[in-house]
Design an enzyme around this catalytic site. Structure first.
Site, PDB file in Angstrom:
ATOM      1  N   THR A  36      -9.526   0.223  53.616  1.00  7.22           N
ATOM      2  CA  THR A  36     -10.789  -0.260  53.066  1.00  7.22           C
ATOM      3  C   THR A  36     -11.403   0.846  52.212  1.00  7.22           C
ATOM      4  O   THR A  36     -10.861   1.938  52.096  1.00  7.22           O
ATOM      5  CB  THR A  36     -11.771  -0.620  54.186  1.00  7.22           C
ATOM      6  OG1 THR A  36     -12.279   0.584  54.781  1.00  7.22           O
ATOM      7  CG2 THR A  36     -11.101  -1.453  55.264  1.00  7.22           C
TER       8      THR A  36
ATOM      9  N   LYS B  56     -11.379   7.309  51.239  1.00  5.43           N
ATOM     10  CA  LYS B  56     -11.843   8.695  51.085  1.00  5.43           C
ATOM     11  C   LYS B  56     -13.159   8.981  51.803  1.00  5.43           C
ATOM     12  O   LYS B  56     -13.539  10.135  51.965  1.00  5.43           O
ATOM     13  CB  LYS B  56     -12.007   9.022  49.591  1.00  5.43           C
ATOM     14  CG  LYS B  56     -10.720   9.006  48.814  1.00  5.43           C
ATOM     15  CD  LYS B  56     -10.944   9.274  47.348  1.00  5.43           C
ATOM     16  CE  LYS B  56     -11.416   8.047  46.616  1.00  5.43           C
ATOM     17  NZ  LYS B  56     -10.392   7.000  46.502  1.00  5.43           N
TER      18      LYS B  56
ATOM     19  N   GLU C  30      -3.048  11.628  52.911  1.00  2.00           N
ATOM     20  CA  GLU C  30      -2.481  12.213  51.690  1.00  2.00           C
ATOM     21  C   GLU C  30      -2.930  11.459  50.444  1.00  2.00           C
ATOM     22  O   GLU C  30      -3.124  12.055  49.381  1.00  2.00           O
ATOM     23  CB  GLU C  30      -0.953  12.202  51.778  1.00  2.00           C
ATOM     24  CG  GLU C  30      -0.246  12.932  50.635  1.00  2.00           C
ATOM     25  CD  GLU C  30      -0.529  14.427  50.631  1.00  2.00           C
ATOM     26  OE1 GLU C  30      -1.208  14.890  49.681  1.00  2.00           O
ATOM     27  OE2 GLU C  30      -0.096  15.124  51.561  1.00  2.00           O
TER      28      GLU C  30
ATOM     29  N   ALA D  95      -3.247   9.845  45.017  1.00  2.96           N
ATOM     30  CA  ALA D  95      -2.433   8.680  45.406  1.00  2.96           C
ATOM     31  C   ALA D  95      -1.203   9.128  46.185  1.00  2.96           C
ATOM     32  O   ALA D  95      -1.334   9.650  47.280  1.00  2.96           O
ATOM     33  CB  ALA D  95      -2.063   7.850  44.181  1.00  2.96           C
TER      34      ALA D  95
ATOM     35  N   LEU E 158       0.947  11.555  45.438  1.00  2.00           N
ATOM     36  CA  LEU E 158       1.401  12.935  45.178  1.00  2.00           C
ATOM     37  C   LEU E 158       1.198  13.808  46.417  1.00  2.00           C
ATOM     38  O   LEU E 158       0.206  13.668  47.134  1.00  2.00           O
ATOM     39  CB  LEU E 158       0.639  13.523  43.989  1.00  2.00           C
ATOM     40  CG  LEU E 158       0.857  12.832  42.639  1.00  2.00           C
ATOM     41  CD1 LEU E 158      -0.015  13.482  41.570  1.00  2.00           C
ATOM     42  CD2 LEU E 158       2.325  12.885  42.236  1.00  2.00           C
TER      43      LEU E 158
ATOM     44  N   ASP F  56     -16.170   9.288  42.459  1.00  4.44           N
ATOM     45  CA  ASP F  56     -14.829   9.230  43.045  1.00  4.44           C
ATOM     46  C   ASP F  56     -14.127  10.578  42.903  1.00  4.44           C
ATOM     47  O   ASP F  56     -13.525  11.085  43.857  1.00  4.44           O
ATOM     48  CB  ASP F  56     -14.016   8.130  42.364  1.00  4.44           C
ATOM     49  CG  ASP F  56     -12.620   8.024  42.943  1.00  4.44           C
ATOM     50  OD1 ASP F  56     -12.497   7.702  44.143  1.00  4.44           O
ATOM     51  OD2 ASP F  56     -11.642   8.278  42.207  1.00  4.44           O
TER      52      ASP F  56
ATOM     53  N   LYS G  96     -12.994  13.376  45.932  1.00  2.00           N
ATOM     54  CA  LYS G  96     -11.661  13.977  46.030  1.00  2.00           C
ATOM     55  C   LYS G  96     -11.733  15.499  46.001  1.00  2.00           C
ATOM     56  O   LYS G  96     -11.032  16.191  46.752  1.00  2.00           O
ATOM     57  CB  LYS G  96     -10.784  13.463  44.877  1.00  2.00           C
ATOM     58  CG  LYS G  96     -10.475  11.976  44.971  1.00  2.00           C
ATOM     59  CD  LYS G  96      -9.710  11.491  43.753  1.00  2.00           C
ATOM     60  CE  LYS G  96      -9.391  10.000  43.844  1.00  2.00           C
ATOM     61  NZ  LYS G  96      -8.700   9.500  42.641  1.00  2.00           N
TER      62      LYS G  96
END
Length: 804
Positions: A538, A562, A589, A594, A596, A662, A666
């Protein structure tokens, strides 16, 4: 001669008893010389014991007694058990008047089950023109006067058996009552529960039979009880010693004393299934073909007694006092375990003896209580014993670690002197799960990993499809069965303990029901599911509140969401504390990059002591595509943005990408991987949306996209020659301190640089470290897309499955 023994389930009404009669009939017609030993039919012994208890408490027992009688005769015409029924009536009436009963009376009551069973089968065989002779074992097997657990008088019993079979031999089938015997006073005794097997093995010994065939409701002896462990495998052959170990440690298909008479005469024992005539069962002989055969046995109806006290330290003779006191009351100890500190001793006894055991020990250690050398004697009732027969102690760490990871902590541990058998006391509520966890570790079978998937949108739905398509290949390659037992969205859930199938979407629509996270946990507990992983696909802030309850109840976590890693630093620390306490893993991860391998690389570098000095890169595949295309082509910004929207690279409202939040999340996740305590508010974010366009409906914003053209055309034209635009995240500063600097911004970089050479929707990350100096570690690849992200989540699941 062969001895055939049939258990209670084989003799139950309906298919059971008629199948038994057919088996005997076929063997006689094939010229085999056989003797038949029978248990009571169905649950008759348990029924009689329950009625006896009711009668002793002056409760209404007659309804249950009538039901018992009706069961014995309801499917059979012209059967007459008046003698047995009258005996039971008199016995129960006497017990009801007295309000109590002795072991002698109990043996008389229970014996009627076997008598009725043997008389019925004899009559049914005679109707098929088989020469059958009802044989009351009380006339043959003579025992001591220990009612309830009588010991045979072998010489006298053997003489009786041989004399009887000299008279009734040849084509006559002796149908013998199992379990029951009599003493020299002709009083009825019994050989202990499951004693019909013992009766059969005694007859086999006395008659030097060719083979003892024990018919049950399963195809032989399994590596575990198949009713509790679906993956249990049948064992083709066992040695007598191995079977003896299984019997001692509670394998309910064998009686602990059954093996000894067979060993003396080297008579094979074959365990067969009444209802599967084609199965060859499990054969038990003196021959040892395989080394290290292991099986799980269970002892139930036991209790754990704990004796504790600081004064036990260094005291000699405590164990001897315990055994002596218990032996005086005829209480058997299954096994005993003493802590290295000598301050606590635990041992296992039969559950019905636990109260008596506690009382006798309190008397024995009364003086020690007064001196405070002994502080407590307690009983744990709801326990079971799991024994791993054939388990080498040197490899026991594997099943033990798996138990701990599944939040099953053994209460007591014991191993035999030869180090080949290990026993654990576990809570009864955890028995089913414990058996499956241990079985999956000690046998070369596929390990089951049970998955709860939350969110089935683009990423979640793609993940489910990927797993269903790869399931067989993964089981073959990795010996792992991925079992998706639940799929849920924000409103509805669908369950299937055996795993959802390709029709999961239709099932959610038609069968889905509202739920709470407690429903998921309860379902996993009720179905004893092991190796649990919860997958969050989600983007929900609210769902992250479920992480800690899931971890606390035994779930590992995998997340493409996240949010959890970017909430307050207090929550971040609390979650990791709970993970550590419960020995659970949390893999995410795909939170950055994504599919990587970015987070894992940073973790390894940081754990190895490498001083990371800076991390910067293009974190958003959506914005990567937007500015890569806009920088390299002579097109309007709004046209490129609309193309990104149409390709599904952005969220439905592209402002969620353009605002920079976003990328900021990250970047914050990476900062926290370096043990920095930054909060989201610490991130300096360049919002790409002009302030006057930040509010309002999505549809309105999409109509006004051309208003962005002038802004970004100007930015593009003001660059130095040979440069391109990139929207980056940058973590920098003295990263050995409590916090770092976090910037999210639009920059212009040389086209020849690593950032400038990125194509399409790729992401790129530059990791600068003290050791590598000005030459960063570069990780580059597809940074967006449901398939890539789902594959990354899939990878995290497989990593966890390998660790379970």
């Amino acid at each position: 001669m062969k001895i055939l023994k049939f258990g209670g389930k084989s003799l139950a009404n309906g298919k059971g008893i008629h199948t038994v009669v057919d088996i005997i009939h076929d063997k006689v017609k094939n010229g085999e010389k056989i003797t038949v030993v029978l248990s009571a039919r169905g649950n008759s012994t348990d029924e009689l014991e329950e009625i006896l208890e009711k009668a002793s408490k002056n409760e209404n027992y007659k309804d249950q007694l009538n039901a018992f009688k009706n069961y014995q005769i309801e499917d059979f015409e012209n059967t007459n058990f008046d003698s047995e029924f009258n005996t039971l009536d008199k016995l129960f009436e006497g017990v009801s008047l007295l309000g109590d009963y002795s072991k002698r009376i109990k043996d008389q009551v229970l014996s009627q089950g076997e008598v009725i069973s043997a008389k019925l089968v004899t009559q049914l065989l005679q109707k098929k023109n088989i020469k059958a002779n009802f044989t009351d074992a009380r006339e043959l097997i003579k025992t001591d006067e220990q009612f309830g657990e009588a010991q045979p008088l072998n010489d006298l019993s053997k003489k009786n058996v041989i004399t009887h079979f000299q008279k009734y031999n040849g084509s006559t089938v002796n149908v013998v009552t199992g379990f029951i015997a009599s003493n020299t006073k002709k009083e009825t005794t019994t050989l202990g529960r499951n004693g019909s097997n013992y009766t059969a093995s005694l007859l086999a010994n006395y008659l030097e039979a060719e083979e003892l065939q024990s018919y049950t409701h399963v195809n032989g002896i399994y590596t575990a009880n198949p009713d509790l462990v679906p993956g249990a495998k049948k064992i083709e052959q066992l040695s007598f010693n191995e079977a003896n170990e299984l019997a001692y440690f509670g394998a309910n298909i064998l009686h602990a004393k059954t093996i000894i008479p067979l060993i003396e005469k080297n008579i094979p024992l074959r365990i067969l299934n009444t209802f599967d005539r084609d199965s060859e069962g499990t054969v038990i002989t003196s021959e040892v073909r395989e080394k290290g055969i292991k099986s799980l046995s269970v002892l139930e109806n036991v209790a754990l007694i704990n004796l504790q006290g600081r004064g036990l330290l260094g005291k000699v003779g405590v164990d001897a006092r315990i055994f002596r006191a218990l032996a005086h009351k005829n209480i058997n100890v299954s096994f005993i375990s003493q802590g290295s500190s000598e301050r606590g001793i635990g041992f296992v006894v039969n559950a019905d003896k636990s109260k008596e055991a506690k009382d006798v020990l309190e008397q024995e250690f009364e003086a020690d209580f007064q001196k405070h050398d002994v502080s407590a004697i307690s009983i744990e009732d709801e326990v079971s014993v799991v024994s791993i027969v054939g388990q080498d102690l040197s490899t026991f760490h594997k099943p033990y670690n798996a138990l701990i990871k599944n939040q099953i902590t053994p209460l007591l541990f014991n191993n035999t002197v030869n180090g080949k058998n290990v026993s654990l006391v576990v809570r009864k509520a955890q028995l089913h799960r414990a058996l499956n966890v241990i079985h999956g570790e000690i046998f070369e079978i596929s390990k089951k990993v049970n998955l709860a998937i939350f969110g089935h949108g683009l990423v979640g739905g793609t993940l489910i499809d990927q797993m269903l398509q790869s399931a067989k290949q993964i089981e073959k390659r990795k010996n792992i069965v991925l079992n998706i037992f639940t799929v849920a969205n924000s409103k509805k859930v669908v369950f299937d303990k055996d795993g959802i199938d390709t029709d999961w979407k239709a099932k959610i629509d038609k069968e889905g029901k509202s739920y709470t996270i407690e429903d998921i946990i309860k379902f996993a507990d009720e179905h004893h599911l092991e190796n649990l992983i919860a997958i969050d696909n989600t983007a929900s802030v609210d769902f992250t509140k479920n992480y800690i309850p899931l971890v606390t109840h035994g779930f590992d976590l995998v997340s493409s969401n996240k949010v959890a890693n970017t909430l307050s630093f207090d929550f971040y620390k609390e979650l990791r504390a709970k993970l550590d306490k419960n020995q659970k893993q949390y893999l995410y991860e795909t939170n950055v990059g994504a599919g990587l391998p970015l987070i894992d690389t940073i973790k390894l570098l940081h754990l190895s002591g490498e001083n990371i000095t800076r991390i910067k890169g293009i974190f958003s595949g959506s914005l990567s595509y937007l500015f890569n295309t806009f920088s390299s082509e002579e097109r309007q910004f709004s046209e490129v943005l609309q193309e990104a929207i149409d390709k599904g690279f952005t969220e439905p409202d592209p402002r969620e990408d353009l605002c920079g939040n976003d990328v900021a999340r990250k970047l914050l996740i990476l900062a926290r991987e370096l043990d920095l305590s930054n909060e989201f508010e610490d991130v300096s974010i360049q919002n790409l949306i002009p302030e006057y366009l930040r509010t309002g409906e999505t549809s309105s914003f999409l109509k006004r996209l051309p208003e962005l053209n002038e802004v970004y055309q100007k930015v593009k034209e003001e660059q130095k020659p040979g440069c391109v635009l990139r929207y980056i995240g940058d973590l920098w500063g003295d990263l050995s301190q409590q916090k770092g600097n976090l910037d999210v911004k639009l920059v212009s970089v040389p086209k020849s640089s690593a950032l400038g050479q990125v194509k399409g929707s790729d992401s790129i990350f530059e990791i600068y470290t003290e050791s590598y100096g000005d030459q960063p570690i570069v990780i580059q690849g597809a940074g967006a897309g449901a398939a890539v992200t789902a594959r990354g989540v899939f990878g995290d699941i497989l990593r966890l499955a390998d660790r379970e």
